[in-house]
Structures are given as structure tokens and as C-alpha cells.
Design an enzyme around this catalytic site. Structure first.
Site, mmCIF file in Angstrom:
data_model
loop_
_atom_site.group_PDB
_atom_site.id
_atom_site.type_symbol
_atom_site.label_atom_id
_atom_site.label_comp_id
_atom_site.label_asym_id
_atom_site.label_seq_id
_atom_site.Cartn_x
_atom_site.Cartn_y
_atom_site.Cartn_z
ATOM 1 N N ARG A 92 -3.152 -22.002 -10.085
ATOM 2 C CA ARG A 92 -3.234 -20.940 -9.070
ATOM 3 C C ARG A 92 -1.897 -20.811 -8.336
ATOM 4 O O ARG A 92 -1.477 -19.748 -7.945
ATOM 5 C CB ARG A 92 -4.382 -21.205 -8.086
ATOM 6 C CG ARG A 92 -4.369 -20.255 -6.892
ATOM 7 C CD ARG A 92 -5.694 -20.128 -6.129
ATOM 8 N NE ARG A 92 -6.444 -21.344 -5.963
ATOM 9 C CZ ARG A 92 -6.087 -22.369 -5.173
ATOM 10 N NH1 ARG A 92 -4.973 -22.315 -4.482
ATOM 11 N NH2 ARG A 92 -6.847 -23.433 -5.084
ATOM 12 N N TYR A 120 -0.867 7.137 -3.933
ATOM 13 C CA TYR A 120 -1.860 6.671 -4.909
ATOM 14 C C TYR A 120 -3.192 6.495 -4.174
ATOM 15 O O TYR A 120 -3.265 5.765 -3.194
ATOM 16 C CB TYR A 120 -1.396 5.363 -5.561
ATOM 17 C CG TYR A 120 -2.498 4.662 -6.300
ATOM 18 C CD1 TYR A 120 -3.096 5.252 -7.409
ATOM 19 C CD2 TYR A 120 -2.987 3.437 -5.881
ATOM 20 C CE1 TYR A 120 -4.141 4.628 -8.075
ATOM 21 C CE2 TYR A 120 -4.024 2.800 -6.538
ATOM 22 C CZ TYR A 120 -4.598 3.410 -7.633
ATOM 23 O OH TYR A 120 -5.646 2.790 -8.271
ATOM 24 N N ASP A 178 6.417 1.758 -3.834
ATOM 25 C CA ASP A 178 5.602 1.714 -5.056
ATOM 26 C C ASP A 178 6.395 2.468 -6.112
ATOM 27 O O ASP A 178 6.508 3.688 -6.077
ATOM 28 C CB ASP A 178 4.237 2.363 -4.788
ATOM 29 C CG ASP A 178 3.323 2.363 -6.012
ATOM 30 O OD1 ASP A 178 3.808 2.119 -7.131
ATOM 31 O OD2 ASP A 178 2.107 2.638 -5.839
ATOM 32 N N LYS A 194 0.600 -0.358 -15.913
ATOM 33 C CA LYS A 194 1.154 0.910 -16.397
ATOM 34 C C LYS A 194 2.347 0.668 -17.335
ATOM 35 O O LYS A 194 2.164 0.072 -18.372
ATOM 36 C CB LYS A 194 1.502 1.790 -15.200
ATOM 37 C CG LYS A 194 0.402 1.837 -14.118
ATOM 38 C CD LYS A 194 -0.898 2.458 -14.610
ATOM 39 C CE LYS A 194 -2.065 2.267 -13.635
ATOM 40 N NZ LYS A 194 -1.817 2.725 -12.267
HETATM 41 C C1 LIG Z 1 -2.319 2.485 -11.023
HETATM 42 C C2 LIG Z 1 -1.507 2.547 -9.817
HETATM 43 C C3 LIG Z 1 -1.697 1.631 -8.785
HETATM 44 C C4 LIG Z 1 -2.806 0.587 -8.812
HETATM 45 O O1 LIG Z 1 -2.652 -0.343 -9.848
HETATM 46 P P1 LIG Z 1 -3.886 -1.073 -10.598
HETATM 47 O O2 LIG Z 1 -3.181 -1.946 -11.573
HETATM 48 O O3 LIG Z 1 -4.722 -0.002 -11.212
HETATM 49 O O4 LIG Z 1 -4.649 -1.829 -9.576
HETATM 50 C C5 LIG Z 1 -0.864 1.724 -7.687
HETATM 51 N N1 LIG Z 1 0.080 2.662 -7.583
HETATM 52 C C6 LIG Z 1 0.298 3.559 -8.559
HETATM 53 C C7 LIG Z 1 1.382 4.580 -8.405
HETATM 54 C C8 LIG Z 1 -0.487 3.540 -9.711
HETATM 55 O O5 LIG Z 1 -0.296 4.448 -10.666
#
Ligand SMILES: *Cc1c(COP(=O)(O)O)cnc(C)c1O
Length: 375
Positions: A47, A99, A170, A195
Site C-alpha cells: 500500500r 469534467y 487536469d 485515458k
Molecule cells: C476521465 C476523466 C477524469 C476521471 O478519470 P477516471 O479515471 O475516469 O476516474 C478526470 N478528468 C478528465 C478530463 C477525464 O477525462
């Protein structure tokens, strides 16, 4: 070393007796102590850290030109970790096009502990007007989801430096290949590694990168280690494997994104194309300045309304109608219907994640779906 080289070599952290060229998956949750009680292998309990996660964190920190990285079990966990690290009572400024999962976190999980203003981050006067005594952070998302809005990271960084605020970004839609917010003045960078970093729609993950190992970062690391929402060794292994091809995948995503944007821009059934690579896009000049490519994400407004947009996503054959983005396969999605009744996304908006198929096949598929539309 350059990004392509780091992506392949930066994660080879340890000496393996069997001399594997590719580091193995270390499933052990616990690690041997030596006679003095210490941990000569550098790991104690999985962890807290394990070799696969350490490799992932090292590579991503280097690619993002940061001091350290912290891998978490999802992108949502990564964002939540930052929000949890803020002192209760803090005020944050977040983008108006954010998001939706983060918007939901802020308005539900953090409703009693943080106050939030959603602001157009291209309007600096508006940002300054919203900065209060207890404001601690500006959260940016660029390019944004789903409107592909571009935020000038350097300009926001100047505001943050003047007012003593944390700047978080982000950067999921850009990936570490196309944009490095820390080089533009950000303190914290966040990716949903589900992603582009993962890139094959088969692993869920999130990662934070810091410009400096400071007090905020210690809190974030503590939430990771003690909170324990960590990715498994196998997930980390998959991400390390994926990152080796990230730069090359991104070139293909950018190329297909641009070609689809040009094709759709000239199509009579399409009202608007949102793609930062188009010179008509409001954020094009800033994107050109702060990104090394415009990415594979685009949104379109179909002429008509929700019904017309939904007909297109139901008519495509090659694009998969599914949420998410950044994988090798192209995805298409009617966005408002997934975001629910409180969404501000236009009802005729379709979001496209351009994959790595041949562009002629992608255009042929959209062409038949949109031709049907005109009848
Ligand atoms: C998908 C996404 C998230 C969240 O990520 P997860 O892996 O689905 O929890 C946050 N910000 C953006 C821009 C995203 O496309």
C-alpha cells in the site's frame, strides 16, 4: 533524455537477478526486513509502495518535468486526493467547463468542507473578482471536457503567484506528450491514466505530479499511503507498458483528430466543430503556444437537436458508442445524456475520441452516418 527515450527507459529501476529486460510484475504485498529491521529493497508493504508503482511514478514525474508523482486507483481518486488535502473551509476556483465527475465531487462529497466558484478561466477579471480571503487554489482543465476550451496556463500561473494560490491542472486531454503544465507554472498536474496514458481502454488509474515536494505534497502522499486508494501492481505494469508507446500513439491521435475536424467542419449536417487545432477555435493561439499537438479529442454540434445527435451515434458502425477516451479505438458519445439532467452540455453535442484506425475508414463511417442524417 527526450520524452520518447525516458518513456522506454526511466522505469527500469531495479536490479533483477534473472536479468529481465522488461521488469516483472511484483505481486508481493510485503517485503523482507533485514537484521537491523530496515528494508534494504526499498519497499515495506505494497500500500505504501511497490516496484511497479514506483516505476510508474518515476516515469510520469520525469515526463511531466515534476519532482515526484503519486499514482492512484482512478482519475477521480487523483482529483479527490487534491481536494482532500485542502484545509476545510477553503475556497477554490474551478473552470465553468469542468469534467463532470469532479464537478459532482465538489458539489456532493465536498459540499460541507469546500466552497467553489465555477468561473470562465479565459476571463481574468472574472477570476480576480472571485478570489477571496480563503481562496487557496485555482483548478484548471485544458483542453476541457467536453467543450475543448483552452486555458492559458502561464497567465493563470501569474495570477496564482501574485495571490499565493496553488495552481492545479487536469491535463488528461493533452497527456504528458502534448503539454507539460509544470513548465508553464502549475504546481500540481493531474491525469486520468485511464485515458491516453493507458491508451487501450483496459486499465483504470489516476496520477498526480508535483512541481515541488512541499507541505501540500506531503499531505497528498499521506492520503495515498494511509487512505490506500492505490492501483494494483498489474495496473501499474500495464501503464508502464503503455507509456512506452505514448509519444507515437499521440502523434496518430493528433493526426486523426485534425483530419476529422477538417472533414466535419465542412460537412453540411454539422453546425460547429470544437477542436483546438482549427484556426477558428477560440483557444487556437494559446493551444499552439502551450501544446505540442492538438490531441485526438473533438466535439461537434449536429444541426438540429438531441434526436439528430443521437441518430448519428446510433448510425456509426466503426466508432464504438461508449464513454471514455484516449484508447486506440475511436469512440463516439452523446454527452448530455450521460451527464444527466443537471448538465449544461448542449443537447446536440457529440464528443469524439479519435483512435488510431486508418483515417479513411473513420471518415467513411462518419460519412455514411451523416448522410443518413440528411435524408
Ligand atoms: C476521465 C476523466 C477524469 C476521471 O478519470 P477516471 O479515471 O475516469 O476516474 C478526470 N478528468 C478528465 C478530463 C477525464 O477525462
Amino acid at each position: 533524455m527526450r520524452a520518447e527515450t525516458l518513456a522506454i527507459h526511466a522505469g527500469n529501476l531495479y536490479d533483477i537477478s534473472t536479468k529481465d529486460v522488461t521488469p516483472p510484475i511484483n505481486l508481493s504485498t510485503t517485503f523482507l526486513r533485514n537484521e537491523e529491521g530496515g528494508y534494504s529493497g526499498g519497499h515495506m508493504y505494497s500500500r505504501l509502495s511497490n516496484p511497479n508503482r514506483s516505476a510508474l511514478e518515476k516515469i510520469v514525474a520525469e515526463l511531466e518535468k515534476g519532482a515526484d508523482a503519486c499514482a492512484l486507483s482512478s482519475g477521480n481518486t487523483a482529483g479527490m486526493t487534491v481536494f482532500q488535502a485542502l484545509k476545510p473551509g477553503s475556497h477554490i476556483i474551478a473552470p465553468d467547463d469542468m469534467y463532470w465527475g469532479f464537478k459532482k465531487q465538489l458539489l456532493t462529497i465536498f459540499a460541507d468542507t469546500l466552497s467553489i466558484d465555477f468561473v470562465d478561466l479565459n476571463d481574468f477579471e472574472e477570476i480576480n473578482r472571485h478570489i477571496k480571503e480563503n481562496t487557496v487554489m485555482i483548478w484548471t482543465e485544458t483542453p476541457s471536457n467536453p467543450l475543448l476550451k483552452i486555458t492559458d496556463i502561464s497567465a493563470i500561473s501569474a495570477i496564482c503567484k501574485e495571490k499565493g494560490l496553488i495552481l492545479a491542472c487536469d491535463s488528461t486531454f493533452a497527456s504528458p506528450s502534448l503539454q507539460n503544465p509544470i513548465s508553464l507554472g502549475a504546481d500540481i498536474v493531474m491525469h486520468s491514466s485511464t485515458k491516453y496514458i493507458g491508451g487501450h481502454s483496459d486499465v483504470l488509474g489516476g496520477i498526480l505530479i508535483t512541481a515541488e515536494k512541499n507541505e501540500l505534497w506531503e499531505k497528498i502522499r499521506n492520503i495515498q499511503e494511509v487512505g490506500g486508494a492505490v492501483p494494483s501492481p498489474f495496473d501499474c505494469y500495464l501503464l508502464v507498458r503503455s507509456i512506452k508507446t505514448l509519444a507515437y500513439r499521440m502523434r496518430g491521435h493528433c493526426e486523426n483528430g485534425m483530419a476529422l475536424a477538417h472533414y466535419l467542419q465542412n460537412h453540411p449536417a454539422i453546425e460547429t466543430v470544437y477542436y483546438p487545432g482549427l484556426s477558428s477555435h477560440s483557444g487556437h493561439d494559446i493551444a499552439k503556444k502551450q501544446m505540442r499537438g492538438f490531441g485526438g479529442m473533438l466535439s461537434i454540434l449536429v444541426k438540429g437537436g438531441s434526436d439528430e445527435a443521437r441518430r448519428v451515434v446510433n448510425q456509426v458502425k466503426l466508432f464504438a458508442q461508449a464513454t471514455s477516451l484516449g484508447g486506440v479505438e475511436s469512440l463516439i458519445e452523446h454527452r448530455a445524456s450521460i451527464e444527466g439532467p443537471t448538465t449544461t452540455t448542449p443537447p446536440n453535442l457529440i464528443r469524439i475520441s479519435a483512435g488510431l484506425e486508418h483515417i479513411d475508414d473513420l471518415i467513411a463511417d462518419l460519412n455514411q452516418a451523416l448522410a443518413y442524417q440528411n435524408k
